[in-house]
Design a protein around this motif. Structure first.
Motif: not given
Length: 504
Positions: A238-245, A330-336, A360-362
């Motif tokens: 899953t890629i979501n806000k929690e992923t970035f956290l 990042a979450d803003k960009i992902l949602q867009a 794909t986030p790094i």
């Protein structure tokens, strides 16, 4: 050496590697005697002879023990699969309990995060979970491209299963325990013909975004300290806000590592979509070295530096001293991106109810700041491109047909083992002037050879190997360009700008 000498040699290896303390020698000998169905040593003198062993001797010691096991019907079958199942059981006799290993890791971590990972990486090799003697067989080189020096590897450390083992795995009951190779239940698991043994496997528990995760290394180590960070819960990628956290929480624990996630959709994701996990390590990939070719700003995020990376794929890089700000952006960009459609460049957010856009986030530390690369992905397919429009196209499949996952995205090609022989045979065929198109195993490379060969004024037995390596690297750069959603043409760059305007 006879079996008793081999057992003592393995105990000697355990002493040399630090897996076995002096107080544990007799206990370890007895565990190994039990495993080999032996009642005891032939004499007290024999039992006391623990030789000085070099760490590099492990492969030959295990080979001798496996030969004995095969001769005395201790293996469940013939071939590398059954030998691997048994030698993992052997090594399990030398490895401490999970709580002991975790305690040693935490003791090292108090000194520094790097000392902890240094210790754990060595430990994971000493236990033979990472098989040093196989990893060293992998072919590796760098190819200079307009995007920097990209890494090329031909993976030879994953053993090829023989037909009998493949048939046995197919016919074996499909057990649900452990649910997959990434589950925490693999620790100490005996394995079976269709599931690798893990008696020598130990994991380090972590807390990321308030949830339980585990740290381990990849047994195939595609790059230095190639680690896997997996959720304790068997749940899909899953890629979501929690992923970035979670990625930034990991960086706060191990700031000397990088960490990233495969995408969460088929084709653009990795080989395991069923279990949420990340991959990281102590390595600087070509993408991390690639510079920003165009900066932009996002309203409300003046404290965040943003830009488009000079890379064959479509990458947005954001950086800040404040990781929370990067999570929000990042979450803003992902949602867009999830909902973005631009038919002029064949990007569709969804078709027939199937969603196509993901990221794909790094994440990494860079000059004291947090840095996050967001690689835009789309998995749409067509009749012309059934494996994916933004996937290596047919003319490149002779080198790379498989999914472009996180590791490839960052600039490291993991190429199939068949290429070792094919490139060697191809070199000979070129030098001998053979018609490659008439060769059954090499004909797939014929168009490629005809394309690049005229570039070289001199092709000799001495330089053909290097030429083929270079050209393989150039093919991989094209593979990444195919996977890019916004092409590096003027039209593609304009399209990239249109997307950025939707959130900036």
């Amino acid at each position: 050496m006879n079996v008793f000498e081999l057992i003592n040699a393995l105990v000697g290896y355990g002493r040399a590697s630090g897996l076995v303390e002096e107080e544990d020698i007799i206990y370890t000998q007895n565990r190994l005697l039990e495993l080999f169905k032996l009642d005891g040593f032939e004499s007290e003198v024999q039992a006391s002879k623990i030789p000085c062993v070099k760490v590099s001797e492990l492969e030959s010691i295990l080979s001798g023990l496996l030969d004995y096991a095969a001769e005395h019907s201790l293996l469940e079958g013939e071939g590398v699969v059954y030998r691997d199942l048994f030698d993992t059981k052997i090594m399990g006799c030398l490895v401490g309990r999970p709580s002991e290993i975790e305690g040693k890791f935490l003791s090292q971590y108090k000194k520094s995060p790097k000392q902890a990972t240094d210790w754990y990486y060595k430990f994971s090799q000493d236990t033979d979970y990472i098989r040093r003697y196989r990893i060293c067989k992998d072919l590796k080189w760098k190819t200079h491209t307009e995007y920097g020096d990209i890494d090329i590897t031909i993976n030879l450390s994953k053993p090829e299963k023989d037909p009998k083992a493949i048939a046995a795995a197919r016919n074996a009951p499909q057990g649900g325990y452990p649910e997959c190779l990434l589950c925490k239940e693999n620790v100490g698991y005996a394995g079976r013909v269709n599931h690798a043994a893990r008696q020598n496997h130990r994991i380090i528990p972590l807390k990321l975004a308030g949830k339980s995760w585990g740290l381990q290394y990849s047994p195939y180590v595609y790059y230095n300290e190639h680690c896997i960070v997996f959720s304790y819960e068997h749940s899909p990628m899953t890629i979501n806000k929690e992923t970035f956290l979670s990625l930034f929480d990991f960086l706060k624990l191990f700031p000397h590592y990088i960490i990233g996630s495969n995408a969460d959709l088929p084709i653009v994701g990795g080989s395991i979509l069923s279990h949420n996990h990340y991959q990281g390590g102590n390595y600087t990939f070509a993408m991390a070295k690639a510079g920003i070719e165009e900066e932009f700003s996002v309203k409300g995020f003046d404290d965040v530096k943003c830009g488009i990376v000079k890379w064959p794929m479509s990458v947005i890089r954001i950086s800040s001293a404040n990781s929370d700000r990067l999570v929000q952006l990042a979450d803003k960009i992902l949602q867009a991106w999830r909902s973005y459609t631009d038919s002029t460049v064949f990007i569709y957010a969804e078709t027939d109810g199937e969603k196509h856009n993901t990221i794909t986030p790094i994440a990494r530390m860079h000059n004291g700041n947090y840095e996050l690369d967001l690689v835009l992905r789309n998995n749409i397919t067509t009749e012309e491109y059934p494996l994916g429009v933004f996937h290596p196209h047919n003319e490149l499949h002779h080198i790379k047909k498989e999914n472009i996952g996180l590791i490839e995205v960052m600039g490291l090609a993991v190429l199939p083992s068949r290429l070792k022989k094919e490139l060697s045979d191809l070199a000979n065929a070129i030098i001998e002037g053979k018609d490659i198109s008439k060769d059954e195993s090499l004909s797939k490379h014929a168009d490629w050879v005809n394309e690049f060969l005229p570039k070289y004024s001199s092709v000799t037995k001495e330089n053909i190997g290097e030429i083929l390596k270079e050209e393989t690297g150039y093919v991989f750069a094209r593979v990444l360009e195919d996977a890019g959603v916004f092409k590096r043409s003027p039209e593609g760059k304009d399209a990239f700008h249109r997307f950025i305007k939707t959130f900036a």
